[in-house]
Design a protein around this motif. Structure first.
Motif, PDB file in Angstrom:
ATOM      1  N   VAL A 238       0.878  -1.280  -0.129  1.00  0.00           N
ATOM      2  CA  VAL A 238      -0.087   0.139   0.038  1.00  0.00           C
ATOM      3  C   VAL A 238       0.868   1.273   0.021  1.00  0.00           C
ATOM      4  CG1 VAL A 238      -1.935   1.410   1.199  1.00  0.00           C
ATOM      5  CG2 VAL A 238      -1.910  -1.168   1.144  1.00  0.00           C
ATOM      6  N   SER A 239       1.925   1.106   0.748  1.00  0.00           N
ATOM      7  CA  SER A 239       2.780   2.369   0.651  1.00  0.00           C
ATOM      8  C   SER A 239       3.537   2.666  -0.544  1.00  0.00           C
ATOM      9  CB  SER A 239       3.860   2.312   1.902  1.00  0.00           C
ATOM     10  OG  SER A 239       3.717   1.422   3.040  1.00  0.00           O
ATOM     11  N   ALA A 240       3.795   1.351  -1.064  1.00  0.00           N
ATOM     12  CA  ALA A 240       4.420   1.541  -2.527  1.00  0.00           C
ATOM     13  C   ALA A 240       3.477   2.144  -3.547  1.00  0.00           C
ATOM     14  CB  ALA A 240       4.817   0.040  -2.883  1.00  0.00           C
ATOM     15  N   LEU A 241       2.236   1.608  -3.277  1.00  0.00           N
ATOM     16  CA  LEU A 241       1.074   2.338  -4.150  1.00  0.00           C
ATOM     17  C   LEU A 241       1.113   3.919  -3.984  1.00  0.00           C
ATOM     18  CD1 LEU A 241      -1.106   0.718  -6.237  1.00  0.00           C
ATOM     19  CD2 LEU A 241      -2.607   1.344  -4.271  1.00  0.00           C
ATOM     20  N   VAL A 242       1.065   3.992  -2.896  1.00  0.00           N
ATOM     21  CA  VAL A 242       0.912   5.685  -2.381  1.00  0.00           C
ATOM     22  C   VAL A 242       1.929   6.348  -3.003  1.00  0.00           C
ATOM     23  CG1 VAL A 242       0.751   7.023  -0.749  1.00  0.00           C
ATOM     24  CG2 VAL A 242      -0.675   4.886  -0.511  1.00  0.00           C
ATOM     25  N   THR A 243       3.243   5.752  -2.843  1.00  0.00           N
ATOM     26  CA  THR A 243       4.430   6.575  -3.277  1.00  0.00           C
ATOM     27  C   THR A 243       4.403   6.836  -4.719  1.00  0.00           C
ATOM     28  OG1 THR A 243       5.517   4.946  -1.599  1.00  0.00           O
ATOM     29  CG2 THR A 243       7.079   6.518  -2.823  1.00  0.00           C
ATOM     30  N   GLU A 244       4.112   5.675  -5.562  1.00  0.00           N
ATOM     31  CA  GLU A 244       3.835   5.631  -6.871  1.00  0.00           C
ATOM     32  C   GLU A 244       2.988   6.583  -7.440  1.00  0.00           C
ATOM     33  OE1 GLU A 244       2.058   2.568  -9.908  1.00  0.00           O
ATOM     34  OE2 GLU A 244       3.198   1.422  -8.547  1.00  0.00           O
ATOM     35  N   GLU A 247       4.380  10.088  -7.047  1.00  0.00           N
ATOM     36  CA  GLU A 247       5.383  10.476  -7.629  1.00  0.00           C
ATOM     37  C   GLU A 247       4.735  10.642  -9.206  1.00  0.00           C
ATOM     38  OE1 GLU A 247       8.385   7.560  -7.331  1.00  0.00           O
ATOM     39  OE2 GLU A 247       9.049   8.420  -5.377  1.00  0.00           O
ATOM     40  N   GLY A 248       3.771   9.849  -9.502  1.00  0.00           N
ATOM     41  CA  GLY A 248       3.137   9.968 -10.719  1.00  0.00           C
ATOM     42  C   GLY A 248       2.498  11.523 -10.723  1.00  0.00           C
ATOM     43  N   GLY A 249       1.885  11.888  -9.746  1.00  0.00           N
ATOM     44  CA  GLY A 249       1.224  13.353  -9.908  1.00  0.00           C
ATOM     45  C   GLY A 249       2.178  14.371 -10.179  1.00  0.00           C
ATOM     46  N   LYS A 250       3.404  14.249  -9.888  1.00  0.00           N
ATOM     47  CA  LYS A 250       4.323  15.266 -10.014  1.00  0.00           C
ATOM     48  C   LYS A 250       4.620  15.944 -11.170  1.00  0.00           C
ATOM     49  CE  LYS A 250       6.895  14.872  -5.473  1.00  0.00           C
ATOM     50  NZ  LYS A 250       7.880  14.314  -5.008  1.00  0.00           N
TER      51      LYS A 250
END
Lengths: 250, 155
Positions: A238-244, A247-250
């Motif tokens: 889940v943390s990986a998903l959130v990080t992804e 970062e995708g939003g930047k």
């Protein structure tokens, strides 16, 4: 035999599958709602007895049917959760319950709005109406019970048991109009005889039923995904998903 | 299946079966009280299983078909009376003062709530129309008119 199902016992896999299915359900819902509502509300002929008021059927019947279908799904999930102790089944119950409760509420409200002009009363304490009201209370009870425990393992088990206890209400709702004298009329569709409805009125109704089914599916999938994320929030995936996502939003 | 799962399966199944049985028995015991209304035959002859007849002066609901040609309206007031009939052949007269629902007509199923005056008369304070589960366009209903199970609007 059930081997292909095993990977989906993993929340991550189920989360991804739900995400893949969701858009299909949304598209199907939009299409069936547009076609069914326009056809049913504008083009289907008026009823010989009830005139245009009968058109409430296009909301009332699908909502009531799906309220019961949602409960059946929850009951199966509850059984699986209790016997095989699969947490995802518990999350499934928590995800569907509020959707089912709202559908039941819609069925009750549209039923009252239909009853006033046709029967002459908003509400009558007959067996069908009362058992449907009990279904709403059972739904609310399940939601309340699930949220009453901070320990979600305990919450899931308690909600599963209550769901199984409440399943007895489903046949009562369905057969209430057969077993007892009621003001509510008998079944039009769900019987062994052929449906007692003219085909040009029946088709839009069937489309609306499919529409409500996919609507129920879409809302449940959405809530199921949220429930997985909420209960798995401490997991690395889940943390990986959130990080992804971040970062995708930047 | 491992023994622990088997045990849980048994317990869960027993829970469902036991509960169904309990609720089934309760409903069976309450059978007479869950009916929304008496049919005319039940008022005259008593309930089928128990033979219990409603008492004069009792508040009750009666449900049946409005007998053709039995509706009598008072031209001066809202008073109306009509006969209700069911498959059993019993006929009960209902008196009512007020506005009847739109669906009320001869041959229509209705449910009236009121007080039993004597064995075959009910003074109603509420009349509800019961519609059937058949839906069709007016043209089809007209074409089928005369068939027994249809209650067509003869306007």
């Amino acid at each position: 035999m059930w081997k292909w199902l095993h990977p989906y016992a993993k929340p991550e896999k189920s989360y991804q599958l739900a995400g893949k299915l969701l858009p299909w359900f949304v598209v199907a819902t939009v299409i069936t709602f547009v076609v069914g509502l326009v056809w049913g509300l504008l083009f289907a002929p008026a009823d010989y007895q009830q005139g245009d008021s009968f058109r409430i059927i296009y909301i009332h019947v699908p909502a009531a049917m799906m309220a019961m279908a949602a409960y059946s799904t929850m009951a199966i999930a509850a059984f699986i959760a209790l016997v095989w102790q699969i947490r995802l089944a518990e999350m499934n119950i928590a995800a569907i319950a509020p959707v089912g409760a709202v559908f039941t509420f819609i069925a009750l409200v549209t039923g009252a709005a239909w009853g006033k002009p046709m029967w002459g009363a908003w509400w009558v304490w007959d067996a069908r109406l009362t058992s449907e009201l009990i279904l709403l209370f059972v739904y609310l009870g399940i939601i309340a019970l699930y949220n009453a425990f901070s320990d979600k393992v305990l919450a899931g088990r308690a909600a599963s048991i209550l769901t199984l206890v409440g399943v007895i209400n489903l046949p009562i709702i369905h057969y209430s109009v057969v077993w007892w004298n009621t003001l509510h009329q008998g079944a039009t569709l769900m019987k062994f005889d052929k449906p007692s409805m003219a085909p040009e009125m029946l088709w839009p109704l069937i489309i609306m039923i499919i529409g409500f089914a996919t609507f129920l599916g879409a809302l449940s999938l959405l809530r199921f995904r949220n429930e997985i994320l909420a209960r798995e929030s401490h997991r690395p995936w889940v943390s990986a998903l959130v990080t992804e996502k971040l970062e995708g939003g930047k | 299946m491992n023994p622990r799962r088997k045990k849980r399966l048994l317990i869960t199944s027993a829970l469902v079966v036991g509960l169904s049985l309990a609720v089934g028995l309760v409903l069976f015991a309450l059978q007479q009280n869950i009916d929304l209304f008496y049919t005319p035959t039940e008022i005259i002859e008593g309930k089928k299983e128990t033979g219990i007849k409603p008492e004069v002066g009792q508040r009750l609901r009666i449900g049946g078909m409005v007998l053709n040609g039995s509706v009598k309206r008072d031209p001066e007031s809202l008073k109306v009376s009509f006969d209700l009939i069911d498959n059993g052949g019993g006929i009960v007269t209902v008196f009512f003062t007020g506005i009847l629902p739109d669906l009320f007509r001869e041959g229509q199923g209705i449910v009236a709530q009121g007080e039993l005056l004597n064995a075959t008369q009910v003074n109603a304070f509420e009349v509800l129309a019961k519609h059937d589960e058949e839906y069709m366009p007016p043209e089809v209903a007209e074409a089928l008119e005369g068939m027994d199970h249809l209650k067509t609007d003869k306007k």
